[in-house]
Scaffold this motif. Structure first.
Motif, PDB file in Angstrom:
ATOM      1  N   THR A 106      -6.221   8.514  11.083  1.00 42.55           N
ATOM      2  CA  THR A 106      -7.951   8.664  11.075  1.00 42.55           C
ATOM      3  C   THR A 106      -7.292   6.678  11.428  1.00 42.55           C
ATOM      4  OG1 THR A 106      -8.680   9.636   9.656  1.00 42.55           O
ATOM      5  CG2 THR A 106     -10.606   8.167   9.960  1.00 42.55           C
ATOM      6  N   ILE A 107      -6.548   6.388  10.988  1.00 38.99           N
ATOM      7  CA  ILE A 107      -6.321   5.058  10.885  1.00 38.99           C
ATOM      8  C   ILE A 107      -6.247   4.575  12.543  1.00 38.99           C
ATOM      9  CG2 ILE A 107      -5.165   2.217  10.903  1.00 38.99           C
ATOM     10  CD1 ILE A 107      -5.637   3.341   7.676  1.00 38.99           C
ATOM     11  N   VAL A 108      -5.526   5.026  12.828  1.00 43.69           N
ATOM     12  CA  VAL A 108      -4.320   5.336  14.408  1.00 43.69           C
ATOM     13  C   VAL A 108      -6.165   5.403  15.563  1.00 43.69           C
ATOM     14  CG1 VAL A 108      -3.458   6.085  16.594  1.00 43.69           C
ATOM     15  CG2 VAL A 108      -2.862   5.790  14.181  1.00 43.69           C
ATOM     16  N   ASN A 109      -6.583   6.310  14.939  1.00 42.34           N
ATOM     17  CA  ASN A 109      -8.032   7.061  16.161  1.00 42.34           C
ATOM     18  C   ASN A 109      -9.021   5.577  16.151  1.00 42.34           C
ATOM     19  OD1 ASN A 109      -6.574   9.322  16.700  1.00 42.34           O
ATOM     20  ND2 ASN A 109      -7.516  10.551  15.233  1.00 42.34           N
ATOM     21  N   LEU A 110      -9.007   5.148  14.206  1.00 46.02           N
ATOM     22  CA  LEU A 110     -10.365   4.039  14.580  1.00 46.02           C
ATOM     23  C   LEU A 110      -9.915   2.712  15.201  1.00 46.02           C
ATOM     24  CD1 LEU A 110     -11.146   4.461  11.005  1.00 46.02           C
ATOM     25  CD2 LEU A 110     -12.848   4.898  13.170  1.00 46.02           C
ATOM     26  N   ASP A 111      -8.197   2.453  15.540  1.00 46.72           N
ATOM     27  CA  ASP A 111      -8.463   1.550  16.520  1.00 46.72           C
ATOM     28  C   ASP A 111      -8.268   0.786  15.024  1.00 46.72           C
ATOM     29  OD1 ASP A 111      -6.442  -0.356  18.381  1.00 46.72           O
ATOM     30  OD2 ASP A 111      -8.318  -0.457  19.002  1.00 46.72           O
ATOM     31  N   VAL A 112      -7.556   1.046  14.410  1.00 49.34           N
ATOM     32  CA  VAL A 112      -7.941  -0.531  13.360  1.00 49.34           C
ATOM     33  C   VAL A 112      -6.226  -0.866  13.076  1.00 49.34           C
ATOM     34  CG1 VAL A 112      -8.434  -1.463  10.910  1.00 49.34           C
ATOM     35  CG2 VAL A 112      -9.500   0.010  11.760  1.00 49.34           C
ATOM     36  N   SER A 113      -5.627  -2.142  13.428  1.00 46.54           N
ATOM     37  CA  SER A 113      -4.324  -2.743  13.017  1.00 46.54           C
ATOM     38  C   SER A 113      -4.235  -2.852  11.342  1.00 46.54           C
ATOM     39  CB  SER A 113      -4.423  -4.299  13.640  1.00 46.54           C
ATOM     40  OG  SER A 113      -3.130  -4.685  13.468  1.00 46.54           O
ATOM     41  N   LEU A 114      -2.999  -2.356  11.015  1.00 48.75           N
ATOM     42  CA  LEU A 114      -2.045  -2.834   9.833  1.00 48.75           C
ATOM     43  C   LEU A 114      -1.481  -3.076   9.836  1.00 48.75           C
ATOM     44  CD1 LEU A 114      -2.666   1.149   7.780  1.00 48.75           C
ATOM     45  CD2 LEU A 114      -4.024  -0.089   8.435  1.00 48.75           C
ATOM     46  N   PHE A 115      -1.227  -5.291  10.511  1.00 52.07           N
ATOM     47  CA  PHE A 115      -0.351  -4.998  10.448  1.00 52.07           C
ATOM     48  C   PHE A 115       0.156  -6.495   9.659  1.00 52.07           C
ATOM     49  CE2 PHE A 115       1.924  -9.205  11.923  1.00 52.07           C
ATOM     50  CZ  PHE A 115       2.704  -9.153  12.302  1.00 52.07           C
ATOM     51  N   ILE A 126       1.029  -1.293   0.003  1.00 48.41           N
ATOM     52  CA  ILE A 126      -0.095   0.058   0.273  1.00 48.41           C
ATOM     53  C   ILE A 126       0.574   1.469   0.248  1.00 48.41           C
ATOM     54  CG2 ILE A 126      -1.971   1.339   1.475  1.00 48.41           C
ATOM     55  CD1 ILE A 126      -2.491  -1.681  -0.254  1.00 48.41           C
ATOM     56  N   THR A 127       0.548   2.102  -1.072  1.00 40.51           N
ATOM     57  CA  THR A 127       1.085   3.373  -0.748  1.00 40.51           C
ATOM     58  C   THR A 127       0.369   4.385  -1.015  1.00 40.51           C
ATOM     59  OG1 THR A 127       1.567   3.507  -3.402  1.00 40.51           O
ATOM     60  CG2 THR A 127       3.076   2.252  -2.388  1.00 40.51           C
ATOM     61  N   GLY A 128       0.899   5.844  -0.783  1.00 43.46           N
ATOM     62  CA  GLY A 128       0.467   6.876  -0.771  1.00 43.46           C
ATOM     63  C   GLY A 128       0.095   7.026   0.555  1.00 43.46           C
ATOM     64  N   LEU A 129      -0.291   6.243   1.526  1.00 39.26           N
ATOM     65  CA  LEU A 129      -1.187   6.883   2.770  1.00 39.26           C
ATOM     66  C   LEU A 129      -0.367   7.928   3.478  1.00 39.26           C
ATOM     67  CD1 LEU A 129      -2.418   3.954   4.809  1.00 39.26           C
ATOM     68  CD2 LEU A 129      -0.695   4.459   6.398  1.00 39.26           C
ATOM     69  N   SER A 130      -2.194   9.434   3.424  1.00 37.81           N
ATOM     70  CA  SER A 130      -0.935  10.501   3.874  1.00 37.81           C
ATOM     71  C   SER A 130      -1.612  10.501   5.324  1.00 37.81           C
ATOM     72  CB  SER A 130      -2.241  11.307   3.248  1.00 37.81           C
ATOM     73  OG  SER A 130      -3.727  11.073   3.925  1.00 37.81           O
ATOM     74  N   SER A 131      -0.332  11.240   5.943  1.00 38.03           N
ATOM     75  CA  SER A 131      -0.905  11.258   7.808  1.00 38.03           C
ATOM     76  C   SER A 131      -2.614  11.512   8.231  1.00 38.03           C
ATOM     77  CB  SER A 131      -0.525  12.885   8.007  1.00 38.03           C
ATOM     78  OG  SER A 131      -1.070  14.339   6.966  1.00 38.03           O
ATOM     79  N   GLU A 132      -3.233  12.573   7.241  1.00 35.75           N
ATOM     80  CA  GLU A 132      -5.008  12.149   7.508  1.00 35.75           C
ATOM     81  C   GLU A 132      -5.501  10.679   7.739  1.00 35.75           C
ATOM     82  OE1 GLU A 132      -3.382  14.443   5.488  1.00 35.75           O
ATOM     83  OE2 GLU A 132      -3.081  16.362   5.855  1.00 35.75           O
ATOM     84  N   ILE A 133      -5.182  10.290   6.864  1.00 36.71           N
ATOM     85  CA  ILE A 133      -5.631   9.068   6.771  1.00 36.71           C
ATOM     86  C   ILE A 133      -4.731   8.017   7.753  1.00 36.71           C
ATOM     87  CG2 ILE A 133      -5.799   6.371   5.283  1.00 36.71           C
ATOM     88  CD1 ILE A 133      -6.306   8.463   3.014  1.00 36.71           C
ATOM     89  N   ALA A 134      -3.759   8.057   8.110  1.00 36.06           N
ATOM     90  CA  ALA A 134      -3.125   7.227   8.921  1.00 36.06           C
ATOM     91  C   ALA A 134      -3.318   8.067  10.594  1.00 36.06           C
ATOM     92  CB  ALA A 134      -1.826   7.482   9.062  1.00 36.06           C
TER      93      ALA A 134
END
Length: 317
Positions: A269-278, A259-267
């Motif tokens: 958001t994912i942290v706030n949603l507590d979604v694991s990208l492991f 996955i490329t192009g992960l913006s700081s805003e999306i990153a």
């Protein structure tokens, strides 16, 4: 005070019921005769009434994407199907023709309100003709209208529904085409695919995207897929989880996903949603992702070479 004879009462009720039934039969037969008469009148005056209808259409500036010859041709066919439906009570032929007509005119930009307005104008033209022909006798006119109006309203609903259904089908196909064009899976070279995603992501689009990607992996026997989300403004929990499922599905098909192009805003958001990208491999930009993809492909080729039988491996000179 004497009680009434129940047998006499029963006989009277039977007689009343029979008389009422006979009256309904006579009324029904009379309505049928009137309907046949007005159908004959509408057929006999077909040219005049059709021309009047076409004039109303053009005066109202409807169907401007069609030529006058096309309008006359279609109006003639609709008129004949309309009168046939009045005569038989069956909407099958009219419905089939309306579907075919809708398929041809929807793509030319004809709107739903235009079709409904056109059908209403035909109903009004025919109603005025009936007033002119039967208006000298109010009783007969009322009976004629009672026979005509329910059938005319049913025809109008049939035409309107058929057009709306066809229009919705075309819109769905256009939306599907747009979604397909907006998520093209590109083959960069042997075993390497690129999926650039632009625009808003929702569950429906992610499902469509996953299907396209898996089909491309199978068709091209891809080993590495780069999914670039630089053009994606944001995602929610459902989309993030679906992205993880897409990566897992690709892995089961034998392809690694970057996955490329992960913006700081999306990153964030994912942290706030507590979604694991492991399970996902992420790289900041597309160039870095393609470089990682080349390394992965090189590693896989190397692993494939070491698994070759000794007799097939090249020997040192």
């Amino acid at each position: 005070m004497t009680s009434a004879d129940p047998d006499v009462e029963e006989d009277e009720m039977k007689e009343d019921g029979t008389e009422a039934g006979e009256a309904r039969t006579r009324t029904s037969a009379k309505d049928e005769d009137l309907l046949k008469e007005l159908v004959g009148y509408l057929r006999q005056n077909r040219e005049t009434l059709r021309e009047e209808w076409v004039r109303h259409i053009t005066d109202a500036q409807l169907l401007e994407t069609m030529s006058r010859e096309e309008i006359i041709s279609e109006a003639s066919a609709v008129y004949d199907n309309y009168v046939d439906a009045l005569e038989t009570g069956s909407m099958a032929a009219l419905q089939a023709y309306t579907r075919d007509l809708s398929e041809r005119i929807v793509e030319r930009g004809v709107e739903t309100h235009e079709v409904l307005s056109i059908v209403l104008r035909l109903r009004d033209v025919l109603a005025r003709a009936l007033f002119a022909n039967y208006g000298q006798d109010a009783g007969v006119l009322n009976q004629v209208l009672n026979a005509y109006e329910p059938a005319a309203n049913s025809i109008m609903v049939t035409v309107g529904v058929s057009f709306v259904e066809q229009r919705e089908r075309v819109i769905r196909e256009q939306q599907e085409a747009i979604r397909t064009l907006s998520t093209p899976v590109m083959k960069l070279r042997e075993r390497l695919l690129l999926l650039p995603i632009i625009g808003a992501l929702d569950t429906q689009r992610m499902q469509q995207l996953t299907g396209q990607l898996l089909e491309a992996i199978q068709a091209h026997r891809a080993q590495v897929v780069v999914v670039d989300i630089t053009g994606v403004a944001g995602i929610d929990r459902k989309v993030a989880n679906h992205l993880l499922q897409t990566v897992e599905a690709a892995r089961l098909m034998g392809a690694e996903t970057i996955i490329t192009g992960l913006s700081s805003e999306i990153a964030q958001t994912i942290v706030n949603l507590d979604v694991s990208l492991f399970p996902m491999k992420t790289v900041g930009d597309l160039q870095g992702g393609l470089e990682d993809a080349e390394r992965l492909l090189g590693t896989r080729r190397g692993e494939s070479d070491t698994r070759l039988p000794g007799s097939l491996q090249s020997s040192p000179t």
